[in-house]
Write an enzyme that holds these catalytic residues in place. Structure first.
Site, PDB file in Angstrom:
ATOM      1  N   LYS A 136     -10.579  -4.753  -4.408  1.00  0.00           N
ATOM      2  CA  LYS A 136     -11.832  -3.809  -4.518  1.00  0.00           C
ATOM      3  C   LYS A 136     -11.136  -2.457  -4.748  1.00  0.00           C
ATOM      4  CE  LYS A 136     -12.969  -4.044   0.107  1.00  0.00           C
ATOM      5  NZ  LYS A 136     -12.959  -3.752   1.430  1.00  0.00           N
ATOM      6  N   LYS A 150       0.868  -1.135  -0.190  1.00  0.00           N
ATOM      7  CA  LYS A 150      -0.086   0.112  -0.080  1.00  0.00           C
ATOM      8  C   LYS A 150       0.923   1.153   0.069  1.00  0.00           C
ATOM      9  CE  LYS A 150      -4.309  -1.866   1.310  1.00  0.00           C
ATOM     10  NZ  LYS A 150      -5.420  -1.865   2.061  1.00  0.00           N
ATOM     11  N   LYS A 195      -3.944 -10.545  -6.310  1.00  0.00           N
ATOM     12  CA  LYS A 195      -5.216 -10.765  -5.834  1.00  0.00           C
ATOM     13  C   LYS A 195      -6.203  -9.777  -6.419  1.00  0.00           C
ATOM     14  CE  LYS A 195      -6.197  -8.209  -1.678  1.00  0.00           C
ATOM     15  NZ  LYS A 195      -6.887  -8.240  -0.367  1.00  0.00           N
TER      16      LYS A 195
END
Ligand code: ATP
Ligand code: LTN
Length: 331
Positions: free
Chosen positions: A198, A113, A195
């Site tokens: 969203k 992130k 992966k």
């Protein structure tokens, strides 16, 4: 007889994907008869990445409604919102003081992130796994059902529980992850090596639980496969492998049966049928969600009662912790 405790959480940080459903939500319901289950909408985790307040409020209710639509029964499971139970933030502070910077630096999710973010990094993103440990440890949790990506965070929670217990005497139950062998890592439809997420910038990479039929058909049609041209289940064909996994979980058929059925058909027919399997699998959830999301009073009643019950149990643990570290009680 005291039931064992299950805790899990989902962030209201975007619309939930098929990955969230297969890796997490779908498995929550199965546990509620046997265990004392707490399922939390972790809004405090969600603000570690930029959010718009109005959208966060809406999505928090969305996740709550989806919990119920995916089969969670508020009579059996405790459903609540993280920010309604202040003990989460309070325990998180104490746990920060037994967490090593080096441990947090090794967290893959933080590394990923922070690589993606072009702004200044906020400290919340760094200490995110400590808050997650607090969520879990407050309820003396035995089992935590999650997708594969959360395994490292679970290990940290176990480590913090053990370290605190060693330093201050036995206080926390050391939790175990519950990660399904199958379906714990649903991959992106556009890049089968990462992966399904969203927060992906490409909306063709994921299917949302609330996607309409046409979007589902379109996204599956466009899903990246390979040029082998034969339906087979192998690591050499990761795109196809991921689609077969989705088919298998949602149809409850085993991989072998599916491969046999399509090995002499092209990818086209397989994808068309898969789209129908996904549509049929999501339809009942979408129908229940559509009903619930307009019943604001009902949802409000669920989260209020859930927070009261959660808080009662959380405070028992927090009081113990405060006592052990040497805080004097207010009364
Ligand atoms: P993001 O993808 O934006 O980083 P997230 O979906 O991983 O967020 P959460 O909403 O908190 O974050 O995840 C809720 C649950 O869904 C967790 O248990 C997580 O492990 C699981 N999960 C998320 N993505 C997948 C996936 N692709 N396959 C299987 N399980 C998943
Ligand atoms: N970090 C998790 C969400 C989460 C969670 C939890 C999961 C926050 N607190 C406690 C299980 C138990 C994620 O999936 N991103």
């Amino acid at each position: 007889m005291n039931k064992k405790v299950v805790f899990s959480g989902v962030q209201p940080s975007g619309s939930l994907t098929l990955g969230n459903y297969i890796g997490a939500l779908r498995n929550f319901g199965e546990l509620q008869n046997e265990y004392d289950c707490y399922y939390c909408v972790v809004d405090m985790h969600a603000i570690t990445v930029p959010q718009i307040a109005k959208d966060l409020r809406k999505r928090t209710l969305d996740v709550l409604a989806l919990y119920i639509a995916c089969g969670l029964d508020p009579e059996k499971s405790t459903l609540f919102v993280q920010s309604h139970v202040p003990a989460h933030a309070e325990l998180s502070w104490v746990l920060n003081t037994v967490t090593y910077m080096g441990q947090l630096n090794r967290m893959t999710q933080f590394k990923e992130k922070s690589r993606k973010s072009d702004e200044n990094l906020n400290a919340g993103l760094f200490t995110y796994p400590v808050l997650m440990a607090a969520d879990i440890l407050l309820y003396q949790t035995d089992f935590v059902p999650v997708g594969e990506d959360q395994k490292q965070h679970l290990e940290l929670a176990r480590d913090l529980a053990e370290r605190f217990n060693n330093k201050y005497s036995e206080t926390f139950k050391v939790p175990e992850p519950l990660i399904k062998e199958f379906g714990a890592r649903i991959m992106s439809l556009q890049n089968p090596l990462s992966k399904m997420s969203k927060s992906d910038s490409d909306e063709n990479a994921y299917i949302l639980i609330l996607d309409d039929k046409d979007s589902i058909r379109r996204k599956i049609k466009r899903a990246v496969t390979d040029s082998e041209g034969v339906v087979a289940y192998s690591d050499e064909q990761p795109g196809l492998k991921n689609l077969i996994n989705i088919y298998s979980v949602l149809s409850s058929e085993d991989v072998e049966t599916i491969v046999k059925r399509y090995e002499s058909e092209g990818y086209g027919k397989f994808k068309e049928d898969l789209a129908e399997v996904v549509i049929a699998g999501l339809a009942p959830i979408q129908a229940t969600y559509a009903n619930l999301i307009n019943s604001k009073d009902y949802l409000e009643k669920i989260y209020k009662e859930g927070a009261d019950k959660a808080e009662y149990h959380a405070m028992k643990t927090l009081r113990k912790v405060y006592k052990k570290v040497g805080f004097i009680p207010r009364r």
